[in-house]
Design a protein around this motif. Structure first.
Motif, PDB file in Angstrom:
ATOM      1  N   LEU A 135       0.817  -1.213   0.000  1.00  0.00           N
ATOM      2  CA  LEU A 135       0.000   0.000   0.000  1.00  0.00           C
ATOM      3  C   LEU A 135       0.853   1.267   0.000  1.00  0.00           C
ATOM      4  CD1 LEU A 135      -2.815  -1.199   2.444  1.00  0.00           C
ATOM      5  CD2 LEU A 135      -2.795  -1.251  -0.059  1.00  0.00           C
ATOM      6  N   GLN A 138       1.196   2.431  -3.449  1.00  0.00           N
ATOM      7  CA  GLN A 138      -0.054   2.572  -4.198  1.00  0.00           C
ATOM      8  C   GLN A 138      -0.055   1.604  -5.367  1.00  0.00           C
ATOM      9  OE1 GLN A 138      -2.311   4.407  -2.862  1.00  0.00           O
ATOM     10  NE2 GLN A 138      -1.214   5.896  -1.630  1.00  0.00           N
ATOM     11  N   PHE A 170      -5.619   4.709  -0.244  1.00  0.00           N
ATOM     12  CA  PHE A 170      -4.813   3.646  -0.860  1.00  0.00           C
ATOM     13  C   PHE A 170      -5.446   3.150  -2.155  1.00  0.00           C
ATOM     14  CE2 PHE A 170      -4.026   2.751   3.794  1.00  0.00           C
ATOM     15  CZ  PHE A 170      -2.715   3.197   3.795  1.00  0.00           C
TER      16      PHE A 170
END
Ligand code: TYM
Length: 329
Positions: A135, A138, A170
């Motif tokens: 995360l 991204q 995210f």
């Protein structure tokens, strides 16, 4: 460009499963995406490690990424422990992950059974650190073998939970699981995945095995008494050999059935051994060449850690702000 993230543990000797299930696809996808390939050394210490060995293996793994064909000028290849944002985001995400969710992770159950003397909290929250890895960048896509699918699902759940509380933060990542090679099984027990930590060295082909060893292991592979080369669940040993052959050569299982129609397992095993050796030989010679170039690898380590930290910190700052940490002055 869309973003790709993936990682491997620097634990044990890498197997053909790691290569065909993950690394080979990384190389295939690397032109299409903005890529981050991490050596996840922080995950490795969830199981006790010898420090000198871990350090050596981490460097060997990073070198292997490059040897496999990932260009460190275009792809960010780095150590997890060199980018502190991984651990920082993992802490935050721990507070948005439920014990019940983590309790359902099959890899935790397997590892806890295997390391009963060291069921530490890090082993339990391992998937949260993995979620943080993904995360932070991204990532849109995460190429992995089938065994990591459940960890991708929890990553998506954590991301969605966070987004629904704080608004879009995210990107929700998708797993990329290749058609061939997504689950390579042990040559000695085709019900079990090929694994770095298998006690029986004949069950796994290691990436650094020489041609003779590879062919010998293939010849000894467990099959069945059917005596025909068919791709079906009732013949798991043969199916696994066909899977390996397909992943190495790009052929389809139906082609392989035709190729070995009327032929025995001996011929199949020989062909598989040769195909594997042909895949690994260039990789091994490239590793040997790169290992000699200490300055080059050192440069990659330094530059890429800085690049990774730059991207990771952007997400981390955003998250810190959203949860209410005071602004930096
Ligand atoms: P690890 O280090 O166990 O395995 C690295 C990759 O190899 C794949 N793999 C296999 N594929 C096919 N057949 C097999 N027998 C086989 N064995 C292993 C794995 O699916 C994996 O893709 N938790 C991860 C590392 C990780 C990670 C991440 C991955 C940490 N953070 C973020 C992706 C994104 C692991 O232990 O993989």
């Amino acid at each position: 460009k869309k973003v790709l993230f993936s990682g491997m543990q620097a634990t044990g000797n890498l197997t053909l499963g790691n290569y065909l299930g993950a690394l080979k696809n990384w190389v295939k996808l690397s032109d299409e995406y903005e890529c981050f390939y991490c050596v996840v050394d922080e995950h490795s210490i969830t199981v006790r490690q010898d420090p000198a060995t871990l350090r050596k293996r981490a460097r060997a793994l990073l070198t292997l990424y490059i040897a496999a064909g990932l260009d460190p000028e275009k792809n960010c290849i780095y150590y997890q422990s060199h980018v502190s944002a991984h651990a920082e985001l993992a802490w935050i995400l721990n507070c948005y992950t439920y014990m019940g969710e983590l309790n359902r992770m099959t890899q935790f159950k397997d590892k806890a059974a295997k390391h009963a003397d060291n069921i530490n909290a890090g082993l339990f929250t391992y998937p949260v650190l993995m979620a943080a890895d993904i995360l932070l960048f991204q990532a849109d896509v995460v190429p992995v073998g089938i065994d990591q699918k459940q960890h991708l699902e929890i990553t998506r759940d954590i991301a969605q939970r966070f987004n629904s509380i704080y608004g879009d933060t995210f990107t929700i990542p998708e797993p990329y699981i290749g058609k061939a090679g997504a689950k390579i099984m042990s040559l000695q027990n085709p019900e079990k995945k090929m694994s770095k930590s298998d006690e029986n060295p004949n069950g796994s082909i290691y990436l650094m095995d020489d041609t003779d060893t590879i062919i010998r292991k293939c010849k000894r592979a467990v099959t069945d008494s059917e005596g025909c080369v068919r791709y079906r669940d009732e013949q798991p040993g043969v199916k696994n050999l066909i899977d390996i052959y397909c992943a190495c050569t790009g052929k389809l299982p139906s082609d392989v059935e035709r190729e070995f129609d009327g032929k025995g397992y001996g011929e199949l095993k020989m062909a598989v051994g040769e195909a594997v050796a042909a895949q690994l030989a260039p990789l091994q010679s490239e590793v040997a060449r790169l290992e000699k170039d200490k300055a080059y690898i050192d440069g990659v380590i330094k530059n890429n850690a800085e690049k990774a930290a730059y991207f990771a910190n952007k997400t981390l700052r955003k998250v810190q702000r959203k949860v209410g940490f005071p602004d930096r002055i």
